[in-house]
Write an enzyme that holds these catalytic residues in place. Structure first.
Site, PDB file in Angstrom:
ATOM      1  N   GLU A 174       0.991  -1.113   0.012  1.00  0.00           N
ATOM      2  CA  GLU A 174       0.043  -0.008  -0.179  1.00  0.00           C
ATOM      3  C   GLU A 174       1.019   1.200   0.053  1.00  0.00           C
ATOM      4  OE1 GLU A 174      -3.478   2.179   2.751  1.00  0.00           O
ATOM      5  OE2 GLU A 174      -2.414   0.372   3.644  1.00  0.00           O
ATOM      6  N   LYS A 223      -8.950   3.789  -2.974  1.00  0.00           N
ATOM      7  CA  LYS A 223      -9.317   3.203  -1.668  1.00  0.00           C
ATOM      8  C   LYS A 223     -10.701   4.014  -1.238  1.00  0.00           C
ATOM      9  CE  LYS A 223      -7.514   2.207   2.855  1.00  0.00           C
ATOM     10  NZ  LYS A 223      -6.107   2.629   3.767  1.00  0.00           N
ATOM     11  N   CYS A 272      -5.666  -2.631   2.380  1.00  0.00           N
ATOM     12  CA  CYS A 272      -5.564  -2.433   3.897  1.00  0.00           C
ATOM     13  C   CYS A 272      -6.880  -2.610   4.457  1.00  0.00           C
ATOM     14  CB  CYS A 272      -5.030  -1.144   4.179  1.00  0.00           C
ATOM     15  SG  CYS A 272      -4.366  -0.995   5.915  1.00  0.00           S
TER      16      CYS A 272
END
Length: 409
Positions: A44, A156, A194
Protein backbone atom coordinates in the site's frame (compact mmCIF):
# COMPACT_ATOMS: atom_id res chain seq x y z
CA UNK A 1 -4.18 -30.25 -15.99
CA UNK A 2 -2.45 -28.01 -13.40
CA UNK A 3 -2.85 -24.27 -13.90
CA UNK A 4 0.52 -23.13 -12.57
CA UNK A 5 1.78 -19.58 -12.08
CA UNK A 6 4.46 -18.01 -9.90
CA UNK A 7 3.25 -15.30 -7.52
CA UNK A 8 5.50 -12.82 -5.71
CA UNK A 9 4.91 -10.38 -2.87
CA UNK A 10 7.49 -7.68 -2.22
CA UNK A 11 8.13 -6.49 1.32
CA UNK A 12 9.68 -3.27 0.07
CA UNK A 13 9.77 0.18 1.68
CA UNK A 14 9.29 3.59 0.10
CA UNK A 15 12.59 5.43 -0.42
CA UNK A 16 13.37 9.11 0.10
CA UNK A 17 12.05 10.20 -3.30
CA UNK A 18 9.40 8.82 -5.63
CA UNK A 19 11.97 8.53 -8.40
CA UNK A 20 14.21 6.37 -6.20
CA UNK A 21 11.23 4.21 -5.26
CA UNK A 22 10.31 3.75 -8.91
CA UNK A 23 13.88 2.63 -9.66
CA UNK A 24 13.67 0.19 -6.73
CA UNK A 25 10.36 -1.17 -8.05
CA UNK A 26 12.05 -1.83 -11.38
CA UNK A 27 15.03 -3.57 -9.75
CA UNK A 28 12.77 -5.78 -7.62
CA UNK A 29 10.60 -6.66 -10.62
CA UNK A 30 13.69 -7.61 -12.61
CA UNK A 31 14.84 -9.78 -9.71
CA UNK A 32 11.43 -11.46 -9.68
CA UNK A 33 11.49 -11.95 -13.46
CA UNK A 34 14.87 -13.70 -13.19
CA UNK A 35 13.17 -16.26 -10.92
CA UNK A 36 10.28 -16.86 -13.30
CA UNK A 37 7.67 -14.77 -11.49
CA UNK A 38 4.49 -14.05 -13.43
CA UNK A 39 2.75 -11.57 -11.09
CA UNK A 40 4.15 -9.32 -8.36
CA UNK A 41 2.49 -7.16 -5.69
CA UNK A 42 4.00 -4.11 -3.95
CA UNK A 43 2.62 -2.64 -0.69
CA UNK A 44 0.00 0.00 0.00
CA UNK A 45 1.16 3.53 -0.86
CA UNK A 46 4.53 2.18 -2.07
CA UNK A 47 4.85 4.95 -4.67
CA UNK A 48 4.27 8.24 -2.87
CA UNK A 49 4.70 6.76 0.58
CA UNK A 50 2.62 5.93 3.65
CA UNK A 51 3.03 8.92 6.04
CA UNK A 52 3.46 6.80 9.14
CA UNK A 53 3.82 8.68 12.47
CA UNK A 54 2.97 12.05 10.87
CA UNK A 55 -0.01 14.02 12.16
CA UNK A 56 0.50 16.95 9.75
CA UNK A 57 0.30 19.41 12.66
CA UNK A 58 -3.46 18.93 12.91
CA UNK A 59 -5.79 18.87 15.89
CA UNK A 60 -9.52 19.45 16.08
CA UNK A 61 -9.96 23.10 15.18
CA UNK A 62 -6.25 23.78 14.65
CA UNK A 63 -3.55 23.37 12.01
CA UNK A 64 0.08 24.52 12.05
CA UNK A 65 2.17 26.06 9.32
CA UNK A 66 4.68 23.26 9.75
CA UNK A 67 1.93 20.71 9.14
CA UNK A 68 0.99 22.47 5.92
CA UNK A 69 4.61 22.31 4.80
CA UNK A 70 4.60 18.57 5.52
CA UNK A 71 1.45 18.13 3.45
CA UNK A 72 3.08 20.10 0.64
CA UNK A 73 6.09 17.75 0.69
CA UNK A 74 3.77 14.73 0.73
CA UNK A 75 1.69 16.16 -2.12
CA UNK A 76 4.82 16.55 -4.24
CA UNK A 77 5.85 12.94 -3.49
CA UNK A 78 2.53 11.61 -4.82
CA UNK A 79 2.26 10.51 -8.45
CA UNK A 80 0.17 12.15 -11.16
CA UNK A 81 -1.35 9.48 -13.39
CA UNK A 82 -3.34 11.92 -15.50
CA UNK A 83 -6.76 10.86 -14.23
CA UNK A 84 -9.71 13.12 -13.36
CA UNK A 85 -11.06 13.94 -9.86
CA UNK A 86 -14.15 11.75 -10.29
CA UNK A 87 -12.13 9.06 -12.03
CA UNK A 88 -12.55 8.67 -15.78
CA UNK A 89 -12.64 4.86 -15.67
CA UNK A 90 -12.15 3.14 -19.01
CA UNK A 91 -11.52 6.43 -20.80
CA UNK A 92 -8.45 6.87 -18.61
CA UNK A 93 -7.41 3.21 -18.95
CA UNK A 94 -7.69 3.35 -22.74
CA UNK A 95 -5.95 6.76 -22.93
CA UNK A 96 -8.92 8.51 -24.50
CA UNK A 97 -8.66 11.65 -22.35
CA UNK A 98 -7.48 14.92 -23.84
CA UNK A 99 -3.72 15.39 -23.90
CA UNK A 100 -1.98 18.60 -22.83
CA UNK A 101 -0.86 20.62 -25.82
CA UNK A 102 2.56 19.53 -27.06
CA UNK A 103 2.78 16.47 -24.82
CA UNK A 104 2.59 12.75 -25.57
CA UNK A 105 0.89 11.73 -22.32
CA UNK A 106 -1.08 13.02 -19.34
CA UNK A 107 0.39 13.18 -15.86
CA UNK A 108 4.01 12.98 -14.79
CA UNK A 109 5.08 9.88 -16.74
CA UNK A 110 4.86 7.38 -13.85
CA UNK A 111 2.11 5.45 -15.62
CA UNK A 112 4.28 5.13 -18.71
CA UNK A 113 7.27 4.04 -16.60
CA UNK A 114 5.23 1.29 -14.93
CA UNK A 115 4.05 0.10 -18.33
CA UNK A 116 7.64 0.03 -19.58
CA UNK A 117 8.81 -1.96 -16.54
CA UNK A 118 6.04 -4.54 -16.96
CA UNK A 119 6.66 -4.78 -20.71
CA UNK A 120 10.44 -5.20 -20.44
CA UNK A 121 10.34 -7.73 -17.58
CA UNK A 122 7.26 -9.67 -18.71
CA UNK A 123 5.86 -9.49 -15.16
CA UNK A 124 2.30 -8.40 -14.38
CA UNK A 125 2.79 -5.61 -11.81
CA UNK A 126 0.28 -4.58 -9.14
CA UNK A 127 1.39 -1.76 -6.87
CA UNK A 128 -0.03 0.49 -4.22
CA UNK A 129 0.46 4.21 -4.73
CA UNK A 130 -0.63 7.65 -3.60
CA UNK A 131 -2.17 9.54 -6.51
CA UNK A 132 -2.62 13.29 -6.67
CA UNK A 133 -5.48 14.65 -8.72
CA UNK A 134 -6.59 18.28 -8.66
CA UNK A 135 -6.11 19.20 -4.98
CA UNK A 136 -6.74 15.75 -3.52
CA UNK A 137 -4.59 12.74 -2.71
CA UNK A 138 -5.96 9.22 -3.15
CA UNK A 139 -4.56 5.91 -1.95
CA UNK A 140 -4.84 3.54 -4.86
CA UNK A 141 -3.70 0.40 -6.62
CA UNK A 142 -2.87 -0.02 -10.28
CA UNK A 143 -2.82 -3.19 -12.41
CA UNK A 144 -0.16 -3.18 -15.14
CA UNK A 145 -0.10 -5.88 -17.83
CA UNK A 146 3.14 -6.60 -19.76
CA UNK A 147 1.22 -6.70 -23.06
CA UNK A 148 -1.66 -4.26 -22.68
CA UNK A 149 -0.30 -1.74 -20.19
CA UNK A 150 -2.51 -0.46 -17.39
CA UNK A 151 -5.65 -2.57 -17.17
CA UNK A 152 -7.29 -0.88 -14.19
CA UNK A 153 -6.80 1.48 -11.30
CA UNK A 154 -8.82 1.79 -8.15
CA UNK A 155 -8.91 4.27 -5.29
CA UNK A 156 -9.41 3.27 -1.66
CA UNK A 157 -13.06 3.87 -0.81
CA UNK A 158 -12.61 4.34 2.94
CA UNK A 159 -9.36 5.72 4.37
CA UNK A 160 -8.88 4.69 7.99
CA UNK A 161 -8.45 6.97 11.00
CA UNK A 162 -6.00 9.81 10.40
CA UNK A 163 -5.62 8.77 6.75
CA UNK A 164 -8.87 10.68 6.20
CA UNK A 165 -7.03 13.94 6.88
CA UNK A 166 -4.82 13.56 3.79
CA UNK A 167 -6.61 11.05 1.51
CA UNK A 168 -9.89 11.44 -0.31
CA UNK A 169 -12.49 8.71 -0.76
CA UNK A 170 -12.46 6.74 -3.99
CA UNK A 171 -15.43 5.41 -5.93
CA UNK A 172 -16.72 1.90 -5.32
CA UNK A 173 -17.14 1.53 -9.08
CA UNK A 174 -13.37 0.90 -9.26
CA UNK A 175 -13.86 -2.41 -7.43
CA UNK A 176 -14.59 -4.04 -10.80
CA UNK A 177 -12.49 -7.19 -11.13
CA UNK A 178 -9.79 -7.43 -13.79
CA UNK A 179 -9.55 -10.47 -16.06
CA UNK A 180 -6.48 -11.64 -17.92
CA UNK A 181 -4.84 -14.82 -19.14
CA UNK A 182 -1.23 -15.69 -18.37
CA UNK A 183 0.37 -18.86 -19.78
CA UNK A 184 -3.09 -20.25 -20.47
CA UNK A 185 -4.27 -19.62 -16.88
CA UNK A 186 -7.43 -17.55 -16.64
CA UNK A 187 -7.34 -15.01 -13.84
CA UNK A 188 -10.04 -12.85 -12.30
CA UNK A 189 -8.22 -10.38 -10.05
CA UNK A 190 -9.49 -8.00 -7.41
CA UNK A 191 -7.93 -5.76 -4.80
CA UNK A 192 -8.93 -4.51 -1.37
CA UNK A 193 -6.54 -2.01 0.19
CA UNK A 194 -5.61 -2.40 3.87
CA UNK A 195 -8.69 -2.09 6.11
CA UNK A 196 -11.05 -2.29 3.15
CA UNK A 197 -10.45 -5.99 3.75
CA UNK A 198 -12.34 -5.63 7.04
CA UNK A 199 -15.46 -4.37 5.22
CA UNK A 200 -17.82 -7.38 4.83
CA UNK A 201 -19.91 -5.91 2.01
CA UNK A 202 -16.84 -4.82 0.09
CA UNK A 203 -15.44 -8.33 0.38
CA UNK A 204 -18.70 -9.79 -0.90
CA UNK A 205 -18.66 -7.36 -3.84
CA UNK A 206 -15.38 -8.97 -4.92
CA UNK A 207 -16.45 -12.54 -4.10
CA UNK A 208 -19.57 -12.00 -6.24
CA UNK A 209 -17.35 -11.36 -9.27
CA UNK A 210 -15.76 -14.81 -8.91
CA UNK A 211 -12.29 -13.49 -8.06
CA UNK A 212 -9.61 -16.18 -7.90
CA UNK A 213 -6.63 -13.87 -7.16
CA UNK A 214 -7.00 -11.29 -4.40
CA UNK A 215 -4.43 -8.54 -3.78
CA UNK A 216 -4.27 -7.04 -0.29
CA UNK A 217 -1.63 -4.29 -0.17
CA UNK A 218 -1.61 -3.00 3.40
CA UNK A 219 0.01 -0.86 6.07
CA UNK A 220 -1.25 -3.08 8.93
CA UNK A 221 1.70 -4.80 10.61
CA UNK A 222 -0.24 -6.32 13.50
CA UNK A 223 -0.45 -10.04 14.19
CA UNK A 224 -4.22 -9.92 13.60
CA UNK A 225 -3.72 -9.18 9.90
CA UNK A 226 -2.76 -12.78 9.20
CA UNK A 227 -6.11 -14.09 10.50
CA UNK A 228 -7.97 -11.65 8.25
CA UNK A 229 -6.26 -12.61 5.00
CA UNK A 230 -6.57 -16.30 5.88
CA UNK A 231 -10.30 -15.76 6.31
CA UNK A 232 -10.50 -14.06 2.90
CA UNK A 233 -8.67 -16.94 1.23
CA UNK A 234 -11.06 -19.43 2.80
CA UNK A 235 -14.21 -17.33 2.25
CA UNK A 236 -13.43 -16.46 -1.34
CA UNK A 237 -11.74 -19.74 -2.30
CA UNK A 238 -9.05 -17.54 -3.85
CA UNK A 239 -5.32 -16.99 -3.52
CA UNK A 240 -4.53 -13.92 -1.42
CA UNK A 241 -1.29 -11.99 -1.89
CA UNK A 242 -0.60 -9.43 0.83
CA UNK A 243 2.34 -6.99 0.91
CA UNK A 244 3.40 -4.55 3.60
CA UNK A 245 6.40 -2.31 4.14
CA UNK A 246 9.07 -2.99 6.74
CA UNK A 247 10.24 0.41 8.00
CA UNK A 248 12.50 1.61 10.79
CA UNK A 249 12.09 5.10 12.19
CA UNK A 250 15.37 6.18 10.58
CA UNK A 251 13.89 5.38 7.17
CA UNK A 252 10.97 7.81 7.47
CA UNK A 253 11.21 10.64 4.92
CA UNK A 254 13.11 13.74 5.96
CA UNK A 255 9.97 15.88 5.89
CA UNK A 256 8.56 13.70 8.68
CA UNK A 257 11.75 13.25 10.70
CA UNK A 258 12.67 16.91 10.40
CA UNK A 259 9.36 18.26 11.66
CA UNK A 260 7.91 18.66 15.13
CA UNK A 261 4.64 16.90 14.44
CA UNK A 262 5.65 13.24 14.60
CA UNK A 263 4.54 10.92 17.38
CA UNK A 264 7.73 11.80 19.22
CA UNK A 265 6.31 15.28 19.77
CA UNK A 266 3.50 15.41 22.30
CA UNK A 267 2.46 19.05 21.89
CA UNK A 268 1.47 21.19 18.94
CA UNK A 269 4.08 23.92 18.48
CA UNK A 270 2.85 27.44 19.04
CA UNK A 271 4.43 30.48 17.44
CA UNK A 272 6.48 32.36 20.06
CA UNK A 273 5.25 35.81 20.85
CA UNK A 274 6.79 38.94 22.35
CA UNK A 275 5.39 40.50 25.50
CA UNK A 276 5.93 43.96 26.83
CA UNK A 277 6.96 44.90 30.36
CA UNK A 278 7.40 48.25 32.05
CA UNK A 279 10.75 49.74 31.21
CA UNK A 280 11.11 48.15 27.78
CA UNK A 281 10.36 45.23 25.49
CA UNK A 282 10.75 41.76 26.96
CA UNK A 283 11.54 38.76 24.78
CA UNK A 284 9.40 35.67 25.47
CA UNK A 285 8.00 32.54 23.89
CA UNK A 286 4.77 30.58 24.32
CA UNK A 287 5.05 26.79 24.48
CA UNK A 288 2.37 24.11 24.65
CA UNK A 289 2.23 21.42 27.36
CA UNK A 290 1.04 17.82 27.03
CA UNK A 291 -2.20 18.85 28.76
CA UNK A 292 -2.87 21.51 26.12
CA UNK A 293 -2.02 24.51 28.29
CA UNK A 294 0.11 27.45 27.14
CA UNK A 295 3.07 28.73 29.12
CA UNK A 296 4.85 32.04 28.50
CA UNK A 297 8.59 31.72 29.10
CA UNK A 298 11.14 34.57 29.04
CA UNK A 299 14.09 34.37 26.64
CA UNK A 300 17.65 35.33 27.45
CA UNK A 301 19.95 36.65 24.77
CA UNK A 302 21.96 33.42 24.97
CA UNK A 303 18.90 31.21 24.41
CA UNK A 304 19.47 31.46 20.70
CA UNK A 305 19.67 33.87 17.83
CA UNK A 306 16.71 36.24 17.95
CA UNK A 307 14.91 36.98 14.72
CA UNK A 308 12.78 39.99 13.83
CA UNK A 309 9.48 39.21 12.08
CA UNK A 310 6.90 41.96 11.77
CA UNK A 311 8.51 43.72 14.70
CA UNK A 312 8.29 40.72 17.05
CA UNK A 313 11.38 38.87 18.25
CA UNK A 314 11.49 35.11 18.49
CA UNK A 315 13.94 32.23 18.20
CA UNK A 316 14.83 30.71 14.84
CA UNK A 317 13.99 27.22 16.16
CA UNK A 318 10.38 28.28 16.65
CA UNK A 319 7.77 27.91 13.93
CA UNK A 320 7.71 30.75 11.42
CA UNK A 321 6.07 31.22 8.02
CA UNK A 322 9.50 31.06 6.36
CA UNK A 323 10.35 27.64 7.74
CA UNK A 324 9.96 24.36 5.93
CA UNK A 325 9.16 21.00 7.45
CA UNK A 326 12.66 19.74 6.68
CA UNK A 327 14.66 22.55 8.26
CA UNK A 328 15.07 20.96 11.69
CA UNK A 329 16.70 17.52 11.47
CA UNK A 330 16.34 15.35 14.56
CA UNK A 331 19.66 13.91 15.86
CA UNK A 332 20.01 10.16 15.51
CA UNK A 333 19.27 8.05 18.56
CA UNK A 334 18.62 4.41 19.48
CA UNK A 335 14.95 5.10 18.81
CA UNK A 336 15.86 5.45 15.11
CA UNK A 337 16.31 1.67 14.99
CA UNK A 338 12.73 1.11 16.16
CA UNK A 339 10.42 -0.55 13.64
CA UNK A 340 7.44 1.66 12.90
CA UNK A 341 6.16 -1.08 10.59
CA UNK A 342 7.27 -4.70 11.06
CA UNK A 343 6.03 -6.03 7.73
CA UNK A 344 3.97 -9.22 7.78
CA UNK A 345 3.95 -9.90 4.02
CA UNK A 346 2.36 -13.27 3.17
CA UNK A 347 0.63 -15.43 0.54
CA UNK A 348 -2.50 -17.49 1.38
CA UNK A 349 -4.17 -20.48 -0.30
CA UNK A 350 -7.86 -20.86 -1.30
CA UNK A 351 -8.30 -23.00 1.82
CA UNK A 352 -6.93 -20.30 4.10
CA UNK A 353 -3.55 -21.95 4.56
CA UNK A 354 -0.32 -19.95 4.77
CA UNK A 355 1.80 -20.68 1.70
CA UNK A 356 4.58 -18.14 2.35
CA UNK A 357 5.40 -15.79 5.21
CA UNK A 358 4.45 -13.87 7.17
CA UNK A 359 7.82 -12.09 7.13
CA UNK A 360 8.64 -9.87 10.10
CA UNK A 361 11.36 -7.23 10.54
CA UNK A 362 13.11 -8.03 7.28
CA UNK A 363 13.58 -5.37 4.64
CA UNK A 364 13.62 -5.91 0.89
CA UNK A 365 12.18 -9.43 1.13
CA UNK A 366 10.63 -11.12 -1.88
CA UNK A 367 8.22 -14.00 -1.29
CA UNK A 368 7.86 -16.27 -4.33
CA UNK A 369 5.71 -19.37 -4.65
CA UNK A 370 4.27 -21.42 -7.50
CA UNK A 371 0.56 -22.12 -7.15
CA UNK A 372 -2.06 -24.15 -8.98
CA UNK A 373 -5.19 -22.13 -9.73
CA UNK A 374 -7.24 -25.29 -9.99
CA UNK A 375 -7.08 -25.27 -6.17
CA UNK A 376 -9.73 -22.54 -6.34
CA UNK A 377 -12.17 -24.91 -8.06
CA UNK A 378 -11.21 -27.75 -5.73
CA UNK A 379 -12.22 -25.56 -2.80
CA UNK A 380 -15.59 -24.81 -4.33
CA UNK A 381 -16.72 -28.39 -3.90
CA UNK A 382 -18.23 -27.35 -0.57
CA UNK A 383 -18.24 -23.54 -0.54
CA UNK A 384 -18.80 -20.96 -3.27
CA UNK A 385 -19.42 -17.41 -2.07
CA UNK A 386 -19.95 -16.21 -5.66
CA UNK A 387 -22.52 -18.85 -6.59
CA UNK A 388 -25.30 -20.87 -4.99
CA UNK A 389 -23.84 -20.73 -1.49
CA UNK A 390 -24.40 -16.96 -1.45
CA UNK A 391 -28.18 -17.53 -1.62
CA UNK A 392 -28.56 -14.53 -3.89
CA UNK A 393 -32.26 -15.40 -4.18
CA UNK A 394 -32.66 -14.37 -0.54
CA UNK A 395 -29.81 -11.90 0.10
CA UNK A 396 -29.33 -8.88 -2.14
CA UNK A 397 -26.27 -6.68 -2.49
CA UNK A 398 -25.96 -3.69 -4.79
CA UNK A 399 -23.01 -1.34 -5.16
CA UNK A 400 -23.35 2.09 -6.74
CA UNK A 401 -21.80 2.06 -10.22
CA UNK A 402 -20.49 -1.54 -9.95
CA UNK A 403 -21.61 -4.61 -11.88
CA UNK A 404 -21.36 -7.54 -9.47
CA UNK A 405 -21.68 -10.19 -12.15
CA UNK A 406 -18.45 -12.05 -12.95
CA UNK A 407 -16.69 -10.20 -15.79
CA UNK A 408 -16.25 -12.02 -19.11
CA UNK A 409 -12.92 -13.78 -19.71
Amino acid sequence: MPQLLKLASAQARTLETTQETLHALEATTKRAAAQGVDIILFPEAYLGGYPRTCNFGAAVGARTLEGREQFLAYFHDAVDLGDTPAGAGQDWVEKKLELPRGKKFRGDGVREELERIARETGVFVVTGLVERCAGTLYCGAVFVCPKLGVRAKRRKVMPTGSERLVWGQGSASTLRAVTTEIKGVKLCMGSAICWENYMPLLRQSLYSQNVNLWFAPTADARDTWESLVRTIGCEGRCFVVSANQCVQRKHLPSWIKGGKTTQQSQSIPVKPEASKASGGRRKSTIVGTEEGHKICLPLREDDGELQEVNGDSFMEESLSPKQTATSQPVPSSPADEEYVSRGGTCIISPMGEILAGPVWEKEDELLIIEVDFEDCERGRLDFDSAGSYSRSDSFKLSVEGLDLNPPPW
